[in-house]
Structure formats: C-alpha cells, structure tokens
Motif scaffolding. Structure first.
Motif, PDB file in Angstrom:
ATOM      1  N   LEU A 198      22.677  -7.163  62.240  1.00 44.31           N
ATOM      2  CA  LEU A 198      21.884  -6.503  61.206  1.00 44.31           C
ATOM      3  C   LEU A 198      20.622  -7.293  60.876  1.00 44.31           C
ATOM      4  O   LEU A 198      19.818  -6.864  60.037  1.00 44.31           O
ATOM      5  N   GLY A 199      20.442  -8.442  61.505  1.00 41.91           N
ATOM      6  CA  GLY A 199      19.281  -9.279  61.239  1.00 41.91           C
ATOM      7  C   GLY A 199      19.395 -10.062  59.949  1.00 41.91           C
ATOM      8  O   GLY A 199      18.385 -10.453  59.355  1.00 41.91           O
ATOM      9  N   ILE A 200      20.626 -10.307  59.526  1.00 43.79           N
ATOM     10  CA  ILE A 200      20.859 -10.984  58.251  1.00 43.79           C
ATOM     11  C   ILE A 200      21.532 -12.325  58.502  1.00 43.79           C
ATOM     12  O   ILE A 200      22.472 -12.423  59.284  1.00 43.79           O
ATOM     13  N   ASP A 201      21.032 -13.342  57.847  1.00 42.07           N
ATOM     14  CA  ASP A 201      21.647 -14.670  57.905  1.00 42.07           C
ATOM     15  C   ASP A 201      22.110 -15.027  56.500  1.00 42.07           C
ATOM     16  O   ASP A 201      21.333 -15.477  55.666  1.00 42.07           O
ATOM     17  N   VAL A 202      23.383 -14.762  56.226  1.00 42.44           N
ATOM     18  CA  VAL A 202      23.938 -15.074  54.909  1.00 42.44           C
ATOM     19  C   VAL A 202      24.335 -16.546  54.901  1.00 42.44           C
ATOM     20  O   VAL A 202      25.177 -16.976  55.683  1.00 42.44           O
ATOM     21  N   GLY A 203      23.721 -17.290  54.022  1.00 43.97           N
ATOM     22  CA  GLY A 203      23.989 -18.722  53.990  1.00 43.97           C
ATOM     23  C   GLY A 203      25.403 -19.043  53.565  1.00 43.97           C
ATOM     24  O   GLY A 203      26.027 -18.335  52.784  1.00 43.97           O
ATOM     25  N   SER A 204      25.929 -20.105  54.114  1.00 42.18           N
ATOM     26  CA  SER A 204      27.228 -20.623  53.703  1.00 42.18           C
ATOM     27  C   SER A 204      27.166 -22.139  53.790  1.00 42.18           C
ATOM     28  O   SER A 204      26.329 -22.697  54.483  1.00 42.18           O
ATOM     29  N   GLY A 205      28.028 -22.777  53.076  1.00 41.62           N
ATOM     30  CA  GLY A 205      28.034 -24.235  53.105  1.00 41.62           C
ATOM     31  C   GLY A 205      28.880 -24.795  51.995  1.00 41.62           C
ATOM     32  O   GLY A 205      29.011 -24.197  50.922  1.00 41.62           O
ATOM     33  N   ASP A 206      29.466 -25.937  52.262  1.00 43.75           N
ATOM     34  CA  ASP A 206      30.343 -26.598  51.311  1.00 43.75           C
ATOM     35  C   ASP A 206      29.612 -27.773  50.682  1.00 43.75           C
ATOM     36  O   ASP A 206      29.428 -28.817  51.313  1.00 43.75           O
ATOM     37  N   HIS A 207      29.168 -27.585  49.447  1.00 46.98           N
ATOM     38  CA  HIS A 207      28.519 -28.651  48.690  1.00 46.98           C
ATOM     39  C   HIS A 207      29.308 -28.901  47.409  1.00 46.98           C
ATOM     40  O   HIS A 207      28.738 -29.086  46.336  1.00 46.98           O
ATOM     41  N   TRP A 208      30.632 -28.851  47.563  1.00 43.00           N
ATOM     42  CA  TRP A 208      31.499 -29.084  46.414  1.00 43.00           C
ATOM     43  C   TRP A 208      31.647 -30.586  46.223  1.00 43.00           C
ATOM     44  O   TRP A 208      32.236 -31.270  47.047  1.00 43.00           O
ATOM     45  N   ARG A 209      31.121 -31.113  45.143  1.00 41.42           N
ATOM     46  CA  ARG A 209      31.088 -32.558  44.914  1.00 41.42           C
ATOM     47  C   ARG A 209      31.116 -32.811  43.414  1.00 41.42           C
ATOM     48  O   ARG A 209      30.814 -31.923  42.618  1.00 41.42           O
ATOM     49  N   ASN A 210      31.465 -34.038  43.052  1.00 46.22           N
ATOM     50  CA  ASN A 210      31.454 -34.334  41.631  1.00 46.22           C
ATOM     51  C   ASN A 210      30.021 -34.575  41.166  1.00 46.22           C
ATOM     52  O   ASN A 210      29.087 -34.623  41.962  1.00 46.22           O
ATOM     53  N   SER A 211      29.868 -34.725  39.856  1.00 46.32           N
ATOM     54  CA  SER A 211      28.531 -34.775  39.271  1.00 46.32           C
ATOM     55  C   SER A 211      27.971 -36.190  39.172  1.00 46.32           C
ATOM     56  O   SER A 211      26.923 -36.391  38.547  1.00 46.32           O
ATOM     57  N   ALA A 212      28.632 -37.167  39.799  1.00 44.55           N
ATOM     58  CA  ALA A 212      28.191 -38.561  39.670  1.00 44.55           C
ATOM     59  C   ALA A 212      26.754 -38.763  40.134  1.00 44.55           C
ATOM     60  O   ALA A 212      26.022 -39.580  39.591  1.00 44.55           O
ATOM     61  N   GLY A 213      26.322 -38.006  41.151  1.00 43.16           N
ATOM     62  CA  GLY A 213      24.960 -38.139  41.658  1.00 43.16           C
ATOM     63  C   GLY A 213      23.973 -37.211  40.990  1.00 43.16           C
ATOM     64  O   GLY A 213      22.825 -37.085  41.441  1.00 43.16           O
TER      65      GLY A 213
END
Length: 409
Positions: free
Chosen positions: A247-262
């Motif tokens: 369909l010409g679509i690039d649905v982003g995905s990614g794991d950026h689950w991290r604590n808030s220390a940074g």
C-alpha cells in the motif's frame, strides 16, 4: 594472613525501597503494591507526576473557548482552547484560597469565575480580576498553575513535572505510527468510562498481556492473532507487513521502553496480524467505518502503542482506540475508552456506532470483571505472586519498569 570479611549490602532504609529490592525476578508484584496507601502515594509521585499522560483527542475541544475538565487521582485539569487555537491545561485550583474555579464538566467559556471570592481567570489561565485586592497586587503572578502540554498526531498530552521528560522522540514515534492512520485529522466518535474496583496497576497489567485472551476474550480471539504465542503468528505477521508495504505505507515500530533516568519517556510501538480474512477489530471482522489516513485498503494488521505507563493506543485502518488508565484511590481506578474515526465521517451514514464499539465494549466489560476478580483475590493475606508466563513478557517488562520508577527519587 588476615581474613577480610565479605562486605554485605545494607538493605534500603525506606520500606517501599526494601519491598522493591526484595521483588522476586520473573514473578508478579507482592500484595502491598496493590493494597498499601503509602505505595499508592509513591505511585502518584513518581509515575503520575513524572510521566506524560494522554488526556484526550484534540477534537473534543474544537472551538475557541471550549473546555473540558479531567480528573487524575486528586488532581483536576482544565483543558481549554484559546482564541488563537492554542491548547492549554491548568490545575483547577484558585490561586487565592484553593477553590475549584471550573464547576462544569465541559462547555465553552471566555472566563472561569471562582465561586468563592469571584477571582476571574481567562480561558488560558491568566488572572483577569481579583476584586478588592490592593493596588500593588500582582495579577500576572497569580494565574492558574499551568501544566506542560504537547499535541502529537491529534493527541493531547500533559505532564505535571516541573521539568518534563523529553517528548520529542514520542512525537516522532506517533507521527510514524498514528500519523499514518490519519489520527491528526480524526475525530472522537464515542467515549466510555469504566469504574473499576481495583488498584490501577492490576488494570494496566491485565491490558499489556494477552495470555488471558484465549480463556477470557473469545470474541477478541476470533479475529486477533495476538492471542497466539509469537512463534505461531510470525507467518501471519510477515503477510501483514507485505500488504502494508504494497500500500506504500511504512508504519513505524520500535521498542523504546526505558526508565526515566535519562530524561526520556517510555514508548513501545509494535504490530501484529489479524487472522486471514479479517479486516478490522469488529464483531465479524468486517469494516465498520471509512478508511483513515494513508490506507486505501485493509492490510489485515493492527498497530499497538504503549506510552508512559498509563496511555495505550490501538490503530486499525478504519478506526482507532485510545485507552486511558486513571488512578482514583489505592483500590479504585477508571478506564476510559475513546473511539476515533475519520474527521469527515458521519454517524448513521458512514458508520453505525453499535458496530463500531461492539468489540472493545465486550472486551472491556470482560476485563473489568477479570480485574476485579483479581483485586478481591490479592486482598488475601495468603496471596503469593506466581511466575510470569512467557506470553506475559510485556507484563514482566512493565513490572520491572514500574519498580525502577518508584525506586528512583
């Protein structure tokens, strides 16, 4: 030869920190995390006052002067749209004696007048009038306390923190996920609020895992392949991604689950397949509303987003879902569901509301019962948390994240 004694690590002095340190890896949380009022207060301090929360879709206040009142725990937030179109969020606390200045759940107003002593605020929070105060009184220093606000892909987020976590990566993630589904141009079709007699963490933990989907959600499990172990749906996922790319679509995905220390907010975007022949999340798997965003056909998939610990999003090609978890007390919470459709869609012409909302109403009513069953069970003084199953990997990650957050001052 002298013998050097082994150094022993002293247990944390704080009782909540000691409980967190004693957590058994790979297992659920102990009873006090759901029952202890002091832990609930820690949750409010280090989860709810630190992280970003999705309040609503911007379409709920479409016009200048529109406002809506939101409640999170003991806090009340007035969400408004100013004359210039900007969105503001203020605490519903008069700067004089603390009375609530907004006394209606929603509406349109240029001003909020405190019912106690008639201090008057504009709808962007500025103090307009404070009757009978001395001439040297500084009105500019006594406006309603404002919260940080960000709008991303049509979603309104607020943060209570003095210095909020970095939101820019979240905005980018939402642009490449919800943005592809046209959420920025969407509108709210329906909202439903569920009162739950359980600690808020039991509700979130239930949401993030699908180990229970097979036995507890037969309707959902007929259409959504997420109820299967990951290795069993890999082929379905590959076929889904191929259709999305076609369909010409690039649905982003990614794991950026991290604590808030940074200084970062946590977000995890992932995609999963519906069963073959299923188009969307509905009773029969058939379309329920006009296609949204860049979608010109159904790809047989779902995009799911976990954000900041209390906000969860579900994207189908023809509608979207916002899931908000709202703490009330140590043993009560609320779940709000918000259904989104294309901005120009009309009920009765383009969608039938009962068909649009059927699946997630049924699923959430089932979840409410399950969560409350669990809440009654963990009240037992003999409750001991068991091991987390492989299909509950998202719950395990959420628990570990939560423990890191409440242990970090």
């Amino acid at each position: 030869m002298s013998i050097v004694p082994l150094q022993q690590t002293e247990p944390p002095a704080d009782p909540i920190d000691r409980l967190a340190a004693a957590h058994r890896a790979g297992h659920g949380l102990a009873r006090p995390f759901y029952m202890d009022p002091t832990i609930f207060e820690r949750d409010m301090e280090r989860i709810f006052r630190r992280h970003w929360h999705c309040l609503a879709h911007a379409s709920v206040i479409p016009n200048a002067g529109d406002f809506e009142l939101f409640k999170l725990g003991d806090e009340q937030v007035i969400l408004t749209r100013g004359a210039d179109g900007a969105i503001h969020a203020m605490l519903n606390v008069c700067r004089h004696r603390g009375a609530e200045v907004c006394t209606k759940p929603k509406g349109n107003a240029k001003f909020f007048v405190c019912p106690y002593h008639a201090w008057t605020y504009t709808n962007d929070g500025a103090l307009r009038a404070a009757r009978l105060m001395p001439k040297d009184f500084d009105r500019a220093a006594h406006g309603l306390r404002k919260l940080h606000v960000r709008v991303a892909s049509g979603l309104v987020f607020v943060s209570f923190a003095e210095t909020p976590l970095d939101f820019d990566p979240i905005e980018q993630s939402l642009r490449t996920s919800c943005g592809q589904y046209g959420w920025g141009e969407a509108k709210v079709a329906h909202r439903e609020l569920y009162a739950v007699q359980a600690n808020w963490k039991l509700a979130v933990e239930n949401y993030v895992e699908c180990y229970h989907c097979g036995p507890a959600h037969p309707e959902y499990s007929q259409t959504h392949a997420l109820e299967q172990p990951l290795h069993m749906i890999e082929k379905l996922n590959e076929a889904m991604e191929a259709r999305t790319c076609a369909l010409g679509i690039d649905v982003g995905s990614g794991d950026h689950w991290r604590n808030s220390a940074g200084g970062h907010e946590a977000i995890h975007t992932f995609r999963y397949a519906l069963y073959d022949g299923v188009s969307t999340g509905s009773e029969d798997g058939k379309p329920v509303a006009p296609l949204m965003g860049r979608f010109s056909a159904y790809d047989g998939g779902v995009t799911s987003i976990h954000l900041g610990g209390t906000s969860f999003l579900v994207c189908y090609p023809d509608h979207g879902m916002i899931y908000r978890f709202i703490p009330k007390t140590v043993d009560t919470c609320e779940m709000e569901l918000i259904w989104l459709v294309r901005g120009d869609a009309e009920e009765g012409r383009d969608y039938d509301l009962s068909r649009l909302t059927w699946l997630w109403k049924v699923t959430t009513e089932e979840d409410k019962k399950i969560i409350e069953h669990t809440a009654r069970g963990v009240r037992s003084h003999y409750f001991v948390p068991g091991p987390i199953a492989p299909m509950e990997q998202n719950e395990l990650r959420y628990i570990n994240w939560y423990l890191e957050e409440i242990a970090r001052a």
